[in-house]
Design an enzyme around this catalytic site. Structure first.
Site: not given
Lengths: 495, 495
Positions: A264-265, A268, A294
């Site tokens: 997920h990160e 980003h 997001e």
């Protein structure tokens, strides 16, 4: 006289502001990932002092005059887009008095710091007074912003994170979700109940999990010359585009939490690492919005990360670190990674139940900011909504209930909707990439993610804030946000 | 009107400056200990921007006027001491134009960053041009400072680190050392040549060395709630008093280097952690000088750290981590830790040959700043002086010769003498503590270091910059700096 002298002066001011933001970003990352507890008060004061300075620079009368004058200058489209973002930043800041900026920074840093321990100790009684102060200041901020721009108080905060978004539009989008998601969730849970899926057996030592995370980051194109992976109580992506700091947290009994947190990160991070570099320090070079941010993290975590293509590619690394076991057969591991199981924790949620976590928070934070409920009402509301949406009780379980997230501790009201907007954007983007790249699925099946990243680079990352969110999405996908892509994605993956 | 209004205004300005210094200190620590290489340029710019801001605040005309007015106000002794330090900081800064401050910060950060790789690669050719630019700017700084205050250019830089110190006084002190140290060194080396001392057998895994270091820090009273231990290319003590960051570096074949590095930095750290807290953000609350700072680190590393009392106490931890072996007998380990062996690396040097490393650097940097030599002359001079002092050739070996230290890379000319001044102060302080505390030696022999730390706290740490260095040392020991204590210490320990 210099051509476009006012615009040029503004770019110098914003470059200076960006350098101060750099220091603030690194000191904030440090606060979450490195700082010992005794440093907290001094750090909070230092960051508040810098925030105040940035506020002073940004709200200087001269900036307002120059913005006006620059709008008459002979600017390119990009310069005009940059000017639009400068103007927005100036106006957003000018609405708030210095005293409020400073008070909010200090109260937020105090509340966040205490929360780290209070959450561990399930200490709602200790947490509530700090949160009340943060809410009081955030309401004041929302009131001032709403007075200046019209619309509701909550909308005024929402606009900070997703320019142009309103609760009215969110209500429509979420009403659509509410109309089909509960049934879909129930159907998937029911369908999966009959499947026999083996769970990987731990323990999964922290250091091995870290190695697996680093390997996943490598597969996903993270640039280690411009970033790091560390540990914090609440995973996040921080730092600056030239030096992106992502964090995760490890649970030796849980294989998925840290790994998918890292993925997920990394989404980003790749957005940040690939923002345009030819406008140094300018607002146009920043990420478009939190929802678009997001969309990238959820693109990585959900669209790609939980796809058979990625899961197949990460499996050898898992076997290497944790030994081969029946749960690591390809078929089982995919089934296991795509399990849908309502749980307490948002960041660990599967993508089908995730929107419930967000809508619950959206409902509560909107009522809180608009003054319809108070901090003391949160736990009961949380419990009621968790029961309603996911059939889980959080009564007395603050740690895994209303104290699980960091966002409210420093006044980040209005952020949560970004996650579900992001999930919708992600589905729409993946669909568009598939349409644009006829050989995408075969490349993915061969473990080659580069065409997909190239498409994101071309359609999202490189544009920074050049376009509005709507323009960006229309340019990339041919239409504005359309929640049907998310529905189609969930249906095709889970049913 | 407020009593002492001008003084009060000044305290607010200095508190603000101190908060910016906090952010600068943490971002600098991060740069050395955490930052990936790609973040270097942006970090350098961000730190230079903040440095410029601090310079602007500190040199504001109003500060000068308030300093003058405050001197007429009704101040306590402590307030007057604080005013003296404020005034010194203002004057030091006001001598330099902004352009030079910014250029020096940028050149220093570029040179330091490139040095990290260049040192590894023994790349003097790559390093020299960067160093020349730093030297050029440092000479310019020295010229401006010397014009304003009189004295030589080098003295003007020396005064930044050790207020009041001159090369004339240093020449006298070092002449004394030169008169007896070479003979002492030769005698000790000769004496030790006949001793049979077993060397601990490695490898010493990094993680175990780290655990031993943490254990040593604990023994030495480091407050982990207000600090951390990390890794960097060049060991240092950074951060802020509330959050002290020390670093070391590990070599799996070398047991002593990291351990005594950690002990050295712990001395710095305890000074910082015990500076007075009741003058938040004020210059009076800062450490007195770099020489006094080094007196604390060398007090820990040499006076205490290489004493039988400490070595006995750390031995069980070493045995626990690296297994028992003949070299870890008490007698052997003490003898081994007190070996005197001229080597290339200053930070790894024993305390008898250490002053040679410092005098060599002092001679070179003084000639460099005063314009008597150029950067290209350094390697040959280094080789010549190492041959002369320690009988070692560094020809072609830049890595372990003139490129080994970080100090010059960012223009820290004038710092090196602090180490030998510190060693002399440390010997004098230990002697005074022994006189003041009749039971000190028996407490130490029992592994109880608290009376010693209590004495340092009372005589050095708690005073910050309340007194001048001379006053501080006279108050603590009954006399000004006297190099005979250092001679006595070396003689009694090594002969």
């Amino acid at each position: 006289m210099n051509k476009n002298a006012c615009y040029h002066e503004l770019t110098l001011t914003f470059q200076r502001l960006s350098r101060f933001s750099h220091l603030s970003a690194i000191a904030s990352w440090d606060m979450f990932a490195m700082m010992p507890s005794g440093g907290s008060a001094a750090r909070g004061e230092a960051l508040a002092e810098l925030g105040l300075l940035q506020h002073q620079i940004l709200t200087d009368k001269k900036i307002g005059e120059r913005l006006l004058a620059a709008s008459q200058e002979d600017l390119t489209d990009d310069e005009r887009a940059n000017l639009r973002e400068m103007s927005r930043a100036h106006k957003q800041a000018a609405l708030l008095p210095e005293s409020l900026v400073e008070a909010k920074a200090l109260a937020g840093s105090r509340c966040e710091h205490a929360w780290r321990t209070q959450r561990k100790n399930n200490d709602w009684q200790g947490f509530a007074p700090n949160l009340k102060e943060v809410v009081r200041l955030s309401r004041e901020e929302a009131r001032l912003r709403a007075e200046a721009r019209g619309g509701s108080r909550y909308d005024a905060l929402l606009d900070i994170f997703e320019p142009g978004m309103t609760s009215k539009r969110l209500d429509t989008l979420f009403a659509d979700l509410k109309s089909w998601l509960p049934e879909l969730l129930a159907t998937v849970v029911d369908k999966q109940a009959s499947q026999r899926v083996a769970t990987p057996q731990g323990p999964f030592p922290t250091e091995s999990q870290r190695q697996v995370g680093l390997e996943a980051m490598k597969m996903l194109g993270f640039d280690f010359d411009g970033g790091r992976l560390d540990v914090s109580a609440h995973p996040f992506c921080g730092g600056v585009p030239e030096d992106v700091r992502i964090t995760t947290r490890y649970d030796e009994n849980d294989l998925l939490s840290a790994l998918f947190g890292v993925i997920h990160e990394t989404g980003h991070a790749r957005y940040e690492q690939n923002l345009p570099r030819h406008w140094p320090g300018q607002p146009i070079a920043l990420a478009r919005s939190t929802a678009i941010h997001e969309s990238q993290s959820l693109f990585f975590e959900m669209q790609l990360g939980r796809s058979p293509a990625f899961l197949q590619r990460i499996l050898p690394t898992l076997r290497q670190h944790f030994g081969d076991q029946p749960a690591f057969s390809e078929e089982n591991f995919i089934a296991w990674s795509q399990r849908v199981a309502p749980g307490y924790i948002r960041v660990d949620a599967d993508e089908v139940s995730y929107p419930a976590h967000v809508i619950l928070r959206y409902d509560i934070e909107r009522a809180l900011i608009d003054g319809d409920i108070d901090v003391d009402d949160i736990p009961a509301l949380w419990d009621e909504k968790m029961q309603h949406w996911l059939g889980l009780s959080t009564a007395g379980n603050y740690r895994n209930g209303c104290m699980q997230d960091i966002h409210w501790t420093d006044g980040g009201f209005g952020y949560f909707p970004s996650y579900t907007l992001g999930a919708m954007y992600a589905a729409q983007l993946f669909q568009a990439a598939r349409k644009a790249l006829p050989t995408l699925d075969s490349a993915l099946a061969n473990g080659d993610f580069s065409p997909l990243f190239g498409w994101l680079q071309q359609n999202i990352w490189q544009h920074g804030s050049r376009y509005s969110t709507s323009e960006l999405i229309i340019n990339a996908t041919g239409e504005d946000l359309n929640s049907q892509h998310f529905r189609q994605h969930l249906t095709s993956r889970y049913l």
